[in-house]
Design a protein around this motif. Structure first.
Motif, PDB file in Angstrom:
ATOM      1  N   ASN A 186       7.007  27.371  -7.867  1.00 20.20           N
ATOM      2  CA  ASN A 186       7.045  25.913  -7.783  1.00 20.20           C
ATOM      3  C   ASN A 186       5.865  25.456  -6.933  1.00 20.20           C
ATOM      4  OD1 ASN A 186       7.582  23.208  -7.464  1.00 20.20           O
ATOM      5  ND2 ASN A 186       9.712  23.492  -6.867  1.00 20.20           N
ATOM      6  N   ILE A 187       4.851  24.933  -7.594  1.00 25.81           N
ATOM      7  CA  ILE A 187       3.656  24.467  -6.898  1.00 25.81           C
ATOM      8  C   ILE A 187       3.645  22.944  -6.926  1.00 25.81           C
ATOM      9  CG2 ILE A 187       1.139  24.430  -6.895  1.00 25.81           C
ATOM     10  CD1 ILE A 187       1.231  27.196  -8.180  1.00 25.81           C
ATOM     11  N   GLN A 188       3.460  22.355  -5.763  1.00 25.00           N
ATOM     12  CA  GLN A 188       3.374  20.907  -5.645  1.00 25.00           C
ATOM     13  C   GLN A 188       1.955  20.541  -5.251  1.00 25.00           C
ATOM     14  OE1 GLN A 188       6.246  20.312  -2.561  1.00 25.00           O
ATOM     15  NE2 GLN A 188       7.964  20.213  -3.982  1.00 25.00           N
ATOM     16  N   TYR A 189       1.517  19.370  -5.680  1.00 29.41           N
ATOM     17  CA  TYR A 189       0.204  18.901  -5.254  1.00 29.41           C
ATOM     18  C   TYR A 189       0.237  17.409  -4.982  1.00 29.41           C
ATOM     19  CZ  TYR A 189      -0.578  17.381 -10.109  1.00 29.41           C
ATOM     20  OH  TYR A 189      -0.488  16.785 -11.335  1.00 29.41           O
ATOM     21  N   GLN A 190      -0.650  16.984  -4.122  1.00 29.15           N
ATOM     22  CA  GLN A 190      -0.799  15.570  -3.804  1.00 29.15           C
ATOM     23  C   GLN A 190      -2.268  15.219  -3.981  1.00 29.15           C
ATOM     24  OE1 GLN A 190       0.461  14.443   0.111  1.00 29.15           O
ATOM     25  NE2 GLN A 190      -0.106  12.315  -0.180  1.00 29.15           N
ATOM     26  N   ILE A 191      -2.531  14.158  -4.719  1.00 31.76           N
ATOM     27  CA  ILE A 191      -3.902  13.693  -4.926  1.00 31.76           C
ATOM     28  C   ILE A 191      -4.189  12.574  -3.946  1.00 31.76           C
ATOM     29  CG2 ILE A 191      -5.501  12.595  -6.535  1.00 31.76           C
ATOM     30  CD1 ILE A 191      -3.934  13.930  -8.804  1.00 31.76           C
ATOM     31  N   TRP A 192      -5.278  12.715  -3.231  1.00 26.98           N
ATOM     32  CA  TRP A 192      -5.745  11.695  -2.305  1.00 26.98           C
ATOM     33  C   TRP A 192      -6.907  10.986  -2.994  1.00 26.98           C
ATOM     34  CZ3 TRP A 192      -4.108  12.088   3.094  1.00 26.98           C
ATOM     35  CH2 TRP A 192      -3.237  13.149   3.321  1.00 26.98           C
ATOM     36  N   ALA A 193      -6.743   9.718  -3.297  1.00 22.17           N
ATOM     37  CA  ALA A 193      -7.794   8.943  -3.955  1.00 22.17           C
ATOM     38  C   ALA A 193      -8.420   8.000  -2.937  1.00 22.17           C
ATOM     39  CB  ALA A 193      -7.218   8.141  -5.119  1.00 22.17           C
ATOM     40  N   ASN A 194      -9.736   7.954  -2.896  1.00 19.10           N
ATOM     41  CA  ASN A 194     -10.448   7.101  -1.958  1.00 19.10           C
ATOM     42  C   ASN A 194     -10.521   5.685  -2.529  1.00 19.10           C
ATOM     43  OD1 ASN A 194     -12.101   5.874  -0.138  1.00 19.10           O
ATOM     44  ND2 ASN A 194     -13.693   7.420  -0.187  1.00 19.10           N
ATOM     45  N   HIS A 195      -9.571   4.866  -2.159  1.00 23.82           N
ATOM     46  CA  HIS A 195      -9.489   3.502  -2.685  1.00 23.82           C
ATOM     47  C   HIS A 195     -10.576   2.584  -2.120  1.00 23.82           C
ATOM     48  CE1 HIS A 195      -7.497   0.358  -4.883  1.00 23.82           C
ATOM     49  NE2 HIS A 195      -7.389  -0.392  -3.810  1.00 23.82           N
ATOM     50  N   THR A 196     -11.293   3.011  -1.085  1.00 25.65           N
ATOM     51  CA  THR A 196     -12.359   2.163  -0.534  1.00 25.65           C
ATOM     52  C   THR A 196     -13.504   1.993  -1.529  1.00 25.65           C
ATOM     53  OG1 THR A 196     -13.453   4.028   0.562  1.00 25.65           O
ATOM     54  CG2 THR A 196     -11.839   2.789   1.852  1.00 25.65           C
ATOM     55  N   LEU A 197     -13.543   2.824  -2.575  1.00 27.12           N
ATOM     56  CA  LEU A 197     -14.581   2.685  -3.594  1.00 27.12           C
ATOM     57  C   LEU A 197     -14.285   1.541  -4.554  1.00 27.12           C
ATOM     58  CD1 LEU A 197     -15.217   6.441  -4.449  1.00 27.12           C
ATOM     59  CD2 LEU A 197     -16.656   4.932  -3.088  1.00 27.12           C
ATOM     60  N   ALA A 198     -13.069   1.013  -4.525  1.00 26.90           N
ATOM     61  CA  ALA A 198     -12.679  -0.087  -5.401  1.00 26.90           C
ATOM     62  C   ALA A 198     -12.510  -1.347  -4.553  1.00 26.90           C
ATOM     63  CB  ALA A 198     -11.395   0.249  -6.137  1.00 26.90           C
TER      64      ALA A 198
END
Length: 105
Positions: free
Chosen positions: A71-83
């Motif tokens: 069971n592998i979990q992942y979290q995506i961190w998106a840099n919203h400062t680019l929008a």
């Protein structure tokens, strides 16, 4: 991440380089597009993005939960400062990234 890079290339014809060294200096700025970069942990991702806004695009942290099956979990961190206007800047790219990770897992 090598499996992700391979499958991403097969699907999109976009080759993403994987950096072999771990990036661990909060003050260092990348020279050009770095591709897939290893970092010490998810706290480093947070600290780096806060210190160097508008430098990174994505961060992904992985964890493994002990269960009878893998069971592998992942979290995506998106840099919203680019929008700057608050739109869904990463809509299609985010879905493509998630699909690629799911396929690689």
């Amino acid at each position: 991440m090598s499996e992700f890079s391979k499958r991403n290339y097969d699907r999109t014809n976009n080759n993403i380089a994987i950096q072999q060294n771990t990036f661990s200096d909060l003050n260092a700025l990348p020279v050009g597009q770095a591709g897939i970069v290893r970092v010490p942990d998810s706290d480093f991702i947070y600290q780096y993005v806060m210190k160097n806004q508008n430098i990174t695009k994505w961060g992904i942290s992985f964890s493994q939960v002990e269960t009878p099956r893998l069971n592998i979990q992942y979290q995506i961190w998106a840099n919203h400062t680019l929008a700057s206007n608050g739109t869904d800047f990463f809509g299609r790219e985010m879905l493509s990234l998630m699909r690629g990770i799911d396929e690689a897992i």
